[in-house]
Design a protein around this motif. Sequence first.
Motif, PDB file in Angstrom:
ATOM      1  N   GLY A   1     -12.312 -18.660  -4.883  1.00 52.84           N
ATOM      2  CA  GLY A   1     -11.033 -18.649  -4.863  1.00 52.84           C
ATOM      3  C   GLY A   1     -10.545 -17.331  -5.335  1.00 52.84           C
ATOM      4  N   ARG A   2     -11.405 -16.243  -5.340  1.00 52.34           N
ATOM      5  CA  ARG A   2     -11.112 -15.061  -5.988  1.00 52.34           C
ATOM      6  C   ARG A   2     -11.314 -13.808  -5.113  1.00 52.34           C
ATOM      7  N   ALA A   3     -10.486 -12.953  -5.145  1.00 51.05           N
ATOM      8  CA  ALA A   3     -10.635 -11.583  -4.261  1.00 51.05           C
ATOM      9  C   ALA A   3     -10.014 -10.572  -4.853  1.00 51.05           C
ATOM     10  N   VAL A   4     -10.481  -9.322  -4.624  1.00 50.65           N
ATOM     11  CA  VAL A   4     -10.026  -8.063  -5.285  1.00 50.65           C
ATOM     12  C   VAL A   4      -9.400  -7.344  -4.350  1.00 50.65           C
ATOM     13  N   TRP A   5      -8.319  -6.442  -4.733  1.00 50.25           N
ATOM     14  CA  TRP A   5      -7.514  -5.543  -3.777  1.00 50.25           C
ATOM     15  C   TRP A   5      -8.121  -4.385  -3.363  1.00 50.25           C
ATOM     16  N   VAL A   6      -8.428  -4.009  -2.190  1.00 53.31           N
ATOM     17  CA  VAL A   6      -8.743  -2.753  -1.760  1.00 53.31           C
ATOM     18  C   VAL A   6      -7.633  -1.795  -1.016  1.00 53.31           C
ATOM     19  N   GLU A   7      -8.051  -0.735  -0.899  1.00 50.68           N
ATOM     20  CA  GLU A   7      -7.116  -0.026  -0.087  1.00 50.68           C
ATOM     21  C   GLU A   7      -7.327   0.131   1.493  1.00 50.68           C
ATOM     22  N   ASP A   8      -6.983  -0.860   1.990  1.00 52.99           N
ATOM     23  CA  ASP A   8      -7.077  -1.072   3.393  1.00 52.99           C
ATOM     24  C   ASP A   8      -6.005  -1.587   4.049  1.00 52.99           C
TER      25      ASP A   8
ATOM     26  N   ILE B   1       0.863  -1.113   0.006  1.00 51.94           N
ATOM     27  CA  ILE B   1      -0.122  -0.124  -0.219  1.00 51.94           C
ATOM     28  C   ILE B   1       0.807   1.298   0.077  1.00 51.94           C
ATOM     29  N   ASP B   2       1.881   1.404   0.752  1.00 50.90           N
ATOM     30  CA  ASP B   2       2.818   2.414   0.969  1.00 50.90           C
ATOM     31  C   ASP B   2       3.428   2.846  -0.174  1.00 50.90           C
ATOM     32  N   ASN B   3       3.545   1.859  -1.151  1.00 55.72           N
ATOM     33  CA  ASN B   3       4.446   2.138  -2.364  1.00 55.72           C
ATOM     34  C   ASN B   3       3.408   1.977  -3.637  1.00 55.72           C
ATOM     35  N   GLY B   4       2.214   1.786  -3.417  1.00 56.51           N
ATOM     36  CA  GLY B   4       1.313   1.446  -4.621  1.00 56.51           C
ATOM     37  C   GLY B   4       1.785   0.394  -5.699  1.00 56.51           C
ATOM     38  N   LEU B   5       1.945  -0.783  -5.006  1.00 60.03           N
ATOM     39  CA  LEU B   5       2.503  -1.627  -5.914  1.00 60.03           C
ATOM     40  C   LEU B   5       1.200  -2.705  -6.530  1.00 60.03           C
ATOM     41  N   ILE B   6      -0.014  -2.566  -5.858  1.00 58.42           N
ATOM     42  CA  ILE B   6      -1.086  -3.033  -6.490  1.00 58.42           C
ATOM     43  C   ILE B   6      -2.054  -2.166  -6.511  1.00 58.42           C
ATOM     44  N   PRO B   7      -2.609  -1.749  -7.756  1.00 59.53           N
ATOM     45  CA  PRO B   7      -3.934  -0.967  -8.126  1.00 59.53           C
ATOM     46  C   PRO B   7      -5.084  -1.314  -7.264  1.00 59.53           C
ATOM     47  N   VAL B   8      -5.987  -0.600  -6.897  1.00 59.34           N
ATOM     48  CA  VAL B   8      -7.224  -1.063  -6.321  1.00 59.34           C
ATOM     49  C   VAL B   8      -7.943  -1.728  -7.387  1.00 59.34           C
ATOM     50  N   ASP B   9      -8.834  -2.726  -6.715  1.00 63.26           N
ATOM     51  CA  ASP B   9      -9.490  -3.589  -7.840  1.00 63.26           C
ATOM     52  C   ASP B   9      -8.878  -4.627  -8.479  1.00 63.26           C
ATOM     53  N   THR B  10      -7.447  -4.636  -8.270  1.00 60.15           N
ATOM     54  CA  THR B  10      -6.727  -5.716  -8.964  1.00 60.15           C
ATOM     55  C   THR B  10      -7.317  -7.199  -8.645  1.00 60.15           C
ATOM     56  N   PRO B  11      -7.711  -8.068  -9.393  1.00 57.23           N
ATOM     57  CA  PRO B  11      -8.126  -9.338  -8.847  1.00 57.23           C
ATOM     58  C   PRO B  11      -6.796 -10.057  -8.569  1.00 57.23           C
ATOM     59  N   LEU B  12      -6.971 -11.154  -7.742  1.00 55.33           N
ATOM     60  CA  LEU B  12      -6.187 -11.838  -6.965  1.00 55.33           C
ATOM     61  C   LEU B  12      -6.922 -13.287  -6.966  1.00 55.33           C
ATOM     62  N   THR B  13      -5.903 -14.290  -6.920  1.00 55.99           N
ATOM     63  CA  THR B  13      -6.351 -15.710  -6.987  1.00 55.99           C
ATOM     64  C   THR B  13      -5.858 -16.599  -5.780  1.00 55.99           C
ATOM     65  N   PHE B  14      -6.660 -17.315  -5.274  1.00 57.38           N
ATOM     66  CA  PHE B  14      -6.126 -18.311  -4.130  1.00 57.38           C
ATOM     67  C   PHE B  14      -5.422 -19.374  -4.629  1.00 57.38           C
ATOM     68  N   ARG B  15      -4.162 -19.537  -4.290  1.00 58.71           N
ATOM     69  CA  ARG B  15      -3.502 -20.696  -4.797  1.00 58.71           C
ATOM     70  C   ARG B  15      -2.992 -21.446  -3.278  1.00 58.71           C
TER      71      ARG B  15
ATOM     72  N   ASP C   1      -1.261 -12.487  -8.118  1.00 62.20           N
ATOM     73  CA  ASP C   1      -1.939 -11.763  -9.068  1.00 62.20           C
ATOM     74  C   ASP C   1      -1.787 -12.466 -10.438  1.00 62.20           C
ATOM     75  N   GLU C   2      -2.302 -11.976 -11.514  1.00 58.89           N
ATOM     76  CA  GLU C   2      -2.198 -12.551 -12.664  1.00 58.89           C
ATOM     77  C   GLU C   2      -1.119 -12.927 -13.373  1.00 58.89           C
ATOM     78  N   GLU C   3       0.182 -12.477 -12.840  1.00 56.00           N
ATOM     79  CA  GLU C   3       1.335 -12.858 -13.312  1.00 56.00           C
ATOM     80  C   GLU C   3       1.944 -13.998 -12.578  1.00 56.00           C
ATOM     81  N   GLY C   4       1.292 -14.594 -11.321  1.00 58.80           N
ATOM     82  CA  GLY C   4       1.453 -15.612 -10.483  1.00 58.80           C
ATOM     83  C   GLY C   4       2.420 -15.150  -9.530  1.00 58.80           C
ATOM     84  N   ARG C   5       2.635 -13.709  -9.273  1.00 51.23           N
ATOM     85  CA  ARG C   5       3.278 -13.480  -8.055  1.00 51.23           C
ATOM     86  C   ARG C   5       2.647 -13.554  -6.793  1.00 51.23           C
TER      87      ARG C   5
END
Length: 353
Positions: A286-293, A248-262, A336-340
Amino acid sequence: MTGERVLIVREGMPANAEETNLGALGLRERQDLQQWILKDPSLLEDGLLIITEEYDQWSAPAGTPVRDRLDLLALDEGGRLVVIELKRAKASTEAHLQAINYAAMVSRVTEDDLARMYARFLSRRGESVSGEDALQRLEQHCDGELDPLLLKQPRIMLVAGAFPTQVTAAAVWLNDMGVDLKLVQFRVWRAEQPAPDQPASAVLTLSTLYPVPGLEDFTIRPARAEKAEAAHRASQRSMGPRAVHKIIDNGLIPVDTPLTFRPYGGNGLVPEGALKAWLDEDPKRGRAVWVEDRNEPLKWEFEPGQYSPTSLAKEIFERVSGVRPGNLNGPRFWIDEEGRDLVEIAGSQADGG
């Protein structure tokens, strides 16, 4: 006094600062040093949340009051309690024994006890919260849940202007025996007056005297199994808030980015087939979205609600098996979508990614 020198640069030239002490500057332990730490616990360590100060509501098994007064009690990001004892000048030769007594008493507190302590502490500081809200804040601070094993293994932190040999020797031995005791030394310096009509300024420095930063693995021997497990759990749990805060501090994931449970690391918490079947039954599970919290940055697509990475991973495992896991490295389960995963994304800032 040590051989270290402190100089203050004024107008391009270094000016000597003379080592002194809090008393000589008219500063006190409780009214000054303790208040500085209350306002900014990171003076001692990043990630500390102060739960209470000057706590003396102990009682013996027979109900007899025990009026020992604990300076500060904190919770670290790994979910371990931290008993903090402050000394304005040099610690006594028995300072560690007093702190051990407090740690023994603290090790018996429950989650509800901590919630009541924290609620009263906040009330005295002008913020009225319920015990339930106080407990929720404590849980959010350490990635969603308090771990009973970790609560039974409090850390000790002694803060003083200097430590006698008896205390430093005891700190080394106690850490060898699996008792997590940290020595933080503060030193006070008085700078020369810049001009006759101007007051001298003071400088406060704080440093970890023991364990030596960066050398813990070499100076502390492996602890017994239960202590080692507590240390491992705390280390794993602290990764959650740290990764989230860095992202969050470095803005590495935009808000509403989809994430997958692995499923991560062959955890063995549930049969792999059962977990896959449960996730495949409804892909939203198995899906969630990133929010600014900073505390609950994941919004689950399957059901309304926000979670920390660890608490949502635990929720998924509990839905499949009926048993809630006690210890997970939650950020490793969300990619994320890149597998990170979240730990890798948080580390990308340090790597220049």
